[in-house]
Design an enzyme around this catalytic site. Structure first.
Site, short mmCIF file in Angstrom:
data_model
loop_
_atom_site.label_atom_id
_atom_site.label_comp_id
_atom_site.label_asym_id
_atom_site.label_seq_id
_atom_site.Cartn_x
_atom_site.Cartn_y
_atom_site.Cartn_z
N GLY A 1 -91.19 -1.02 -29.54
CA GLY A 1 -91.37 -2.44 -30.16
C GLY A 1 -91.66 -3.43 -29.05
O GLY A 1 -92.30 -2.92 -28.02
N CYS B 1 -89.05 -0.52 -18.31
CA CYS B 1 -90.09 -0.57 -19.24
C CYS B 1 -89.70 -1.82 -20.12
O CYS B 1 -89.91 -2.85 -19.97
CB CYS B 1 -90.29 0.57 -20.10
N LEU B 2 -89.24 -1.47 -21.17
CA LEU B 2 -88.67 -2.59 -22.26
C LEU B 2 -87.80 -3.41 -21.51
O LEU B 2 -87.94 -4.62 -21.53
CB LEU B 2 -87.94 -2.06 -23.69
N HIS C 1 -91.84 4.60 -15.81
CA HIS C 1 -90.56 5.39 -16.07
C HIS C 1 -90.42 6.33 -15.11
O HIS C 1 -90.64 7.59 -14.86
CB HIS C 1 -90.88 6.41 -17.37
N GLU D 1 -87.61 8.17 -14.83
CA GLU D 1 -86.97 9.30 -15.07
C GLU D 1 -87.92 10.25 -15.70
O GLU D 1 -87.24 11.45 -16.02
CB GLU D 1 -86.08 9.02 -16.21
#
Length: 682
Positions: free
Chosen positions: A62, A89-90, A177, A179
């Site tokens: 989103g 990220c978001l 990211h 992870e």
């Protein structure tokens, strides 16, 4: 010491939790970003935040400017300036947006691609980072302008802002990211963040909003009601063996890496059959006998049944002792079984979503011998009779051709959905969408489903082939893809993403060149990261033992990865992994929840049914093996498209759409997969 992790319904959250736990040694509490209804539950949320040392805000689908997508995240940045926060990220985008930065959309979104990250400030987050490093990016949105409140910390090779911090507060964020399985220096980044946190003796509060997974089975109770007996004979053709019995339930490992083929032999009026449907709920009965509605849930019922019947026999034959199946459930679970979707009706009655039969008599076969087995006490007579029947088997006969009316998907409709997928991907709602279409095959009722299956497996042998006919639902599969297998020590998942068609001029080396490209690597990497997340929900030790290896099958080359999780010493068992990993991520995309919702809309709310579900077994010794239902035909007895003279079989096919996909290429891949099944029809 504890950390609060905010999950935005992403499919990588538990990879991040595992990274944070290992890098910090702290206790990690996890909540969804919409767990609290603000301002009504503000006091409760404030109390939870006050009980932790730091907050990590994970990635998610989103737009950071959408209240529906971010939930409580802006409130955390606004209300807790002194609480250390790390956004991923978001979470990073929300940090920047909260302080006046502006957002833009990448012309070429980066989903599952590796970038070179260059720190420009090697203090704080990037302390002791001696060199640039590689990390995986999943984003369509980027930070286009930066205010004085936000200090840039790192950029990618395309000069996209990859990390930043607030000028005064201990609020940090990274766009990439850390992870991901292919990211470098993730643990170092998190430990550097943790080093900036002023630790204190915190006592995490108990809160009903915290995400927790309860094990389905607390313990297994060993049963004394079984007695494992067998007879060994030279290898018998598995298809010929099935034809000696009226109702075989066949799991056919017709090709490596499959080793054992299993024929379950249910008994009318005796063998337990468990069924489920979205409309009618759980039903329990016997094979071809009476069936009654049951008030329990599917998972509760089958887990209670199996937990009371654990059986680990001592098997004298060292060859047979390697067979993981010693009796238990055989059957399938549909795509819609595990997800709350509103779909159209394709059957006149309740649509079967699960059918499982508990078998106590069965035949198993490898490449050397065939064994007749029963776990029922005092069943030697049946074993001898069955052995005699198998010794009179002849070679199977195959239909030369099968005439049927085939309704293939409409290309224009597919093209529209493909470009709609691209809109969602570019908007950041998903990284990958496994768009599918169904073909209807109208087969004369004079042609037995078993004859169709024999033609399918002859044309396209596969390691996870099956023939499962429950009367009201039939599955004929030549699947190459293991979904999940487990025993008491280890679980394994083998996702397939990336396919090229075999032809005489295509060598293995050339197939590797065609599959080891950014598009295919991105598809596979996303599913590997998704599966790691699914397993990390419950397991502490997860390892990618094979990453993007090219495997050869009868008609195609495919890109395969292997992910294993350690179950030994865990409070969870394989059935927990199965429940929480459905539907298969390789058939949805990532993030899974949002992708499933989008796909339902783009596929016109036509249920996938058995396609994209799983089939296999769960044995009483707690060994199991489930495959993804692809390259398959399935039929419901009361399908609305069947007639008095024809039986409607449905065949699903599709592929993962990413921002690097082309419509023509994906359409060709869909038809390649369809042809591996439909090649038997004329």
């Amino acid at each position: 010491m504890s950390i609060l992790l905010i999950d935005s319904y992403d499919s990588f959250t538990y990879n991040l939790r595992h990274l944070v736990e290992n890098a910090t040694g702290a206790h990690v509490l996890t909540i969804h970003n919409d767990s609290y209804d603000l301002p009504r539950e503000k006091e409760s949320l404030n109390k939870l935040v006050g009980s932790v040392d730091a907050i990590v805000i994970g990635p998610g689908p989103g737009n950071p400017d959408s209240a529906q997508d971010v939930g409580i995240i802006p409130y955390l940045f606004e209300t807790f300036p002194k609480t250390p926060i790390l956004g991923i990220c978001l979470g990073f985008q929300c940090l920047c947006l909260a302080h006046g930065c502006t957002l833009g959309y990448l012309e070429h979104p980066v989903h599952g691609q590796i970038s070179r990250i260059t720190p420009i400030d090697r203090n704080s987050l990037f302390r002791d980072f001696d060199t640039d490093f590689d990390s995986v990016r999943y984003h369509s949105i980027y930070i286009s302008t930066v205010t004085d409140d936000i200090i840039p910390l790192a950029y990618s090779e395309d000069q996209c802002l990859m990390a930043a911090k607030h000028a005064q507060n201990l609020h940090f964020g990274v766009q990439y990211h850390p992870e991901s399985v292919c990211s470098e220096m993730g643990s170092k980044l998190v430990s550097n963040f943790w080093a900036l946190v002023e630790k204190r003796e915190t006592v995490p509060i108990r809160d009903s909003h915290l995400l927790q997974t309860e094990p389905l089975i607390k313990h297994f109770k060993t049963t004394l009601e079984y007695d494992y007996k067998y007879e060994k004979i030279p290898k018998v053709d598995i298809l010929s063996a099935c034809e000696r019995f009226p109702d075989p339930l066949l799991l056919n490992s017709a090709l490596s890496p499959g080793e054992w083929s299993i024929i379950g032999l249910p008994e009318p009026g005796r063998s337990l059959v468990v069924g489920n449907s979205r409309e009618a709920g759980l039903t329990v009965g016997t094979w071809k006998g009476e069936t009654k509605a049951h008030s329990d849930s599917l998972w509760s019922y089958i887990c209670n049944h199996m937990s009371q019947r654990y059986y680990e026999p001592t098997i004298g034959d060292p060859e047979l002792a390697k067979c993981p199946f010693v009796g238990g459930f055989i059957g399938f679970l549909s795509y819609e079984e595990s997800i709350p979707l509103t779909v159209n009706k394709i059957t006149s009655g309740p649509t079967p979503s699960t059918r499982l039969c508990f078998v106590e008599r069965f035949i198993v076969s490898n490449d050397k011998h065939t064994f007749v087995v029963s776990i029922r006490p005092r069943d030697k007579e049946w074993i001898q009779q069955t052995k005699s029947q198998l010794q009179t088997c002849s070679e199977p006969r195959f239909l030369s051709s099968v005439k049927a009316k085939v309704e293939k998907p409409d290309k224009k409709s597919y093209e529209k959905s493909f470009y709609d997928c691209q809109k969602y991907l570019h908007a950041g709602d998903s990284y990958e969408l496994c768009l599918t279409r169904q073909t209807k095959v109208h087969v004369p009722k004079t042609v037995a489903p078993w004859e169709l299956y024999k033609c399918m497996v002859k044309n396209n042998p596969s390691p996870y082939s099956c023939y499962l006919d429950f009367g009201d639902a039939r599955l004929l599969s030549t699947s190459p893809e293991r979904f999940l297998s487990w025993n008491n020590q280890l679980s394994q998942m083998r996702p397939i993403k990336g396919t090229v068609k075999k032809h005489p001029q295509l060598t293995y080396a050339r197939a590797c060149e065609l599959l080891k490209i950014p598009k295919e690597i991105g598809e596979n990497l996303m599913i590997v990261d998704l599966i790691r997340h699914d397993l990390y929900q419950m397991l502490k030790e997860v390892e990618v033992t094979k990453l993007m290896s090219v495997e050869e099958y009868q008609t195609v080359y495919q890109l395969v990865s292997v992910i294993e999780g350690r179950l030994q010493d865990s409070i969870y068992t394989g059935i927990d992994l199965l429940r929480h990993s459905l539907p298969p991520g390789s058939m949805t995309g990532a993030p899974k929840k949002r992708s499933v919702e989008i796909l339902c809309h783009l596929e016109d709310r036509i249920p996938r049914g058995l396609y994209s579900g799983v089939c296999g077994y769960w044995s009483v010794n707690n060994h199991a093996d489930w495959s993804v239902i692809i390259r398959s035909l399935f039929n419901y007895e009361d399908d609305l498209c069947s007639t008095g003279t024809t039986r409607c079989f449905r065949c699903g096919a599709g592929g993962a759409i990413t921002v690097l996909s082309t419509c023509e290429g994906e359409w060709d891949e869909l038809n390649l997969k369809l042809d591996s099944v439909l090649g038997i029809f004329s």
